[in-house]
Design a protein around this motif. Sequence first.
Motif, short mmCIF file in Angstrom:
data_model
loop_
_atom_site.label_atom_id
_atom_site.label_comp_id
_atom_site.label_asym_id
_atom_site.label_seq_id
_atom_site.Cartn_x
_atom_site.Cartn_y
_atom_site.Cartn_z
N GLN A 203 -44.25 -19.32 78.34
CA GLN A 203 -42.26 -19.93 78.56
C GLN A 203 -41.49 -18.38 78.85
OE1 GLN A 203 -42.09 -21.56 74.47
NE2 GLN A 203 -42.12 -23.67 74.75
N LYS A 204 -41.98 -17.09 78.01
CA LYS A 204 -41.81 -15.89 78.42
C LYS A 204 -42.25 -15.66 79.32
CE LYS A 204 -42.56 -14.36 73.84
NZ LYS A 204 -44.19 -13.10 72.57
N ASP A 205 -42.95 -15.41 80.57
CA ASP A 205 -43.06 -15.60 81.38
C ASP A 205 -42.21 -15.91 82.52
OD1 ASP A 205 -44.14 -14.01 84.05
OD2 ASP A 205 -45.29 -15.84 84.55
N VAL A 206 -41.43 -17.37 82.46
CA VAL A 206 -40.77 -18.00 82.87
C VAL A 206 -38.88 -17.97 82.63
CG1 VAL A 206 -39.51 -20.80 83.09
CG2 VAL A 206 -42.08 -20.24 82.59
N LYS A 207 -38.91 -17.23 81.28
CA LYS A 207 -38.06 -16.31 81.17
C LYS A 207 -37.43 -15.05 81.53
CE LYS A 207 -36.78 -18.92 76.45
NZ LYS A 207 -36.49 -18.53 75.08
N ARG A 208 -38.37 -14.91 82.21
CA ARG A 208 -38.18 -13.29 82.79
C ARG A 208 -38.09 -13.52 83.80
NH1 ARG A 208 -43.22 -11.73 82.53
NH2 ARG A 208 -43.01 -11.21 79.74
N ARG A 209 -38.75 -14.49 84.64
CA ARG A 209 -38.34 -14.44 85.86
C ARG A 209 -37.11 -15.07 86.16
NH1 ARG A 209 -41.07 -20.34 87.90
NH2 ARG A 209 -39.17 -20.41 87.48
N ASP A 210 -36.34 -15.75 85.34
CA ASP A 210 -34.94 -16.83 85.62
C ASP A 210 -34.74 -15.15 84.72
OD1 ASP A 210 -36.44 -18.98 85.51
OD2 ASP A 210 -35.83 -19.45 83.89
N TRP A 211 -34.70 -14.36 84.57
CA TRP A 211 -33.76 -13.38 84.29
C TRP A 211 -33.94 -12.63 84.89
CZ3 TRP A 211 -29.42 -13.35 81.64
CH2 TRP A 211 -28.92 -13.51 79.99
N MET A 212 -34.91 -11.74 85.74
CA MET A 212 -35.17 -11.18 87.39
C MET A 212 -34.27 -11.34 88.04
SD MET A 212 -38.10 -9.72 86.36
CE MET A 212 -38.70 -8.08 87.00
N GLY A 213 -34.52 -13.21 87.86
CA GLY A 213 -33.89 -13.24 89.71
C GLY A 213 -32.32 -13.81 89.60
N PHE A 214 -32.03 -13.73 88.50
CA PHE A 214 -30.22 -13.65 88.11
C PHE A 214 -29.85 -12.44 88.10
CE2 PHE A 214 -26.59 -13.51 85.20
CZ PHE A 214 -26.03 -14.36 86.31
N VAL A 215 -30.70 -11.34 87.67
CA VAL A 215 -29.81 -10.25 88.05
C VAL A 215 -29.59 -9.85 89.37
CG1 VAL A 215 -30.32 -7.53 87.32
CG2 VAL A 215 -29.90 -9.24 85.35
N LEU A 216 -31.21 -9.76 89.53
CA LEU A 216 -30.91 -9.45 91.49
C LEU A 216 -30.52 -10.55 92.16
CD1 LEU A 216 -35.46 -9.14 91.79
CD2 LEU A 216 -33.09 -6.99 91.59
N GLY A 217 -29.73 -11.26 91.94
CA GLY A 217 -28.97 -12.35 92.53
C GLY A 217 -27.17 -11.64 92.28
N ILE A 218 -27.13 -10.93 91.38
CA ILE A 218 -25.65 -10.72 91.06
C ILE A 218 -25.80 -9.57 91.38
CG2 ILE A 218 -24.31 -10.33 89.59
CD1 ILE A 218 -24.50 -13.13 89.66
N LEU A 219 -26.62 -8.57 91.61
CA LEU A 219 -26.31 -7.60 92.42
C LEU A 219 -26.23 -7.68 93.18
CD1 LEU A 219 -26.93 -4.67 91.25
CD2 LEU A 219 -29.33 -4.76 91.87
N GLY A 220 -27.30 -8.28 94.33
CA GLY A 220 -27.02 -8.85 95.30
C GLY A 220 -25.41 -9.27 95.80
N ILE A 221 -25.35 -9.74 95.14
CA ILE A 221 -23.56 -10.30 95.40
C ILE A 221 -22.56 -9.46 94.98
CG2 ILE A 221 -22.02 -12.08 94.70
CD1 ILE A 221 -23.92 -13.74 94.13
N LEU A 222 -23.03 -8.54 93.98
CA LEU A 222 -21.55 -6.89 94.31
C LEU A 222 -21.77 -6.22 95.22
CD1 LEU A 222 -22.02 -6.41 90.39
CD2 LEU A 222 -20.42 -8.11 91.65
#
Length: 152
Positions: free
Chosen positions: A89-108
């Motif tokens: 569960q922690k691994d899935v949460k970490r993957r989601d947050w990292m993907g979200f941050v990288l996606g937002i960073l790419g958009i910015l």
Amino acid sequence: MKNQKDLESQQDKPEIVDEAVDKLKKLPLHQQEQAIAKLEMYSGPIPHPDILKKYDDIDPGAAKLIIDNGVEESKHRRKMEIDAMEYSQKDVKRRDWMGFVLGILGILIGAFLIWLGHTVTGSIFSGVSLVMLVGLFLGKSENDNQDNEKSE
């Protein structure tokens, strides 16, 4: 395989079992004991009670130690399963947050490139980042649905 199928079909027919028991009763006593010893099966985390009694006869308290060991082993196995689930569960949460941050960073970064006048490059960068971000979460929900279907 054939013996397993025969056994399953015989379990469905109590008259066959009754017939086998009647034949067993007609045998001499020592042959009955041998047949019963061969037919008896037991499955479980601890030995059959008769076997535990024999251990206890040899060494008083041995049966309790065997049972306690089985209980402790079960507790340990359950704890390991819970720990594995929590890590997953922690691994899935970490993957989601990292993907979200990288996606937002790419958009910015794409928006910043557009602001600097690199419209095509910024649009492509933002668009790819947005598509990847959406794909991350859509892919996750599809995997969750497949996992749910497999568990049912």
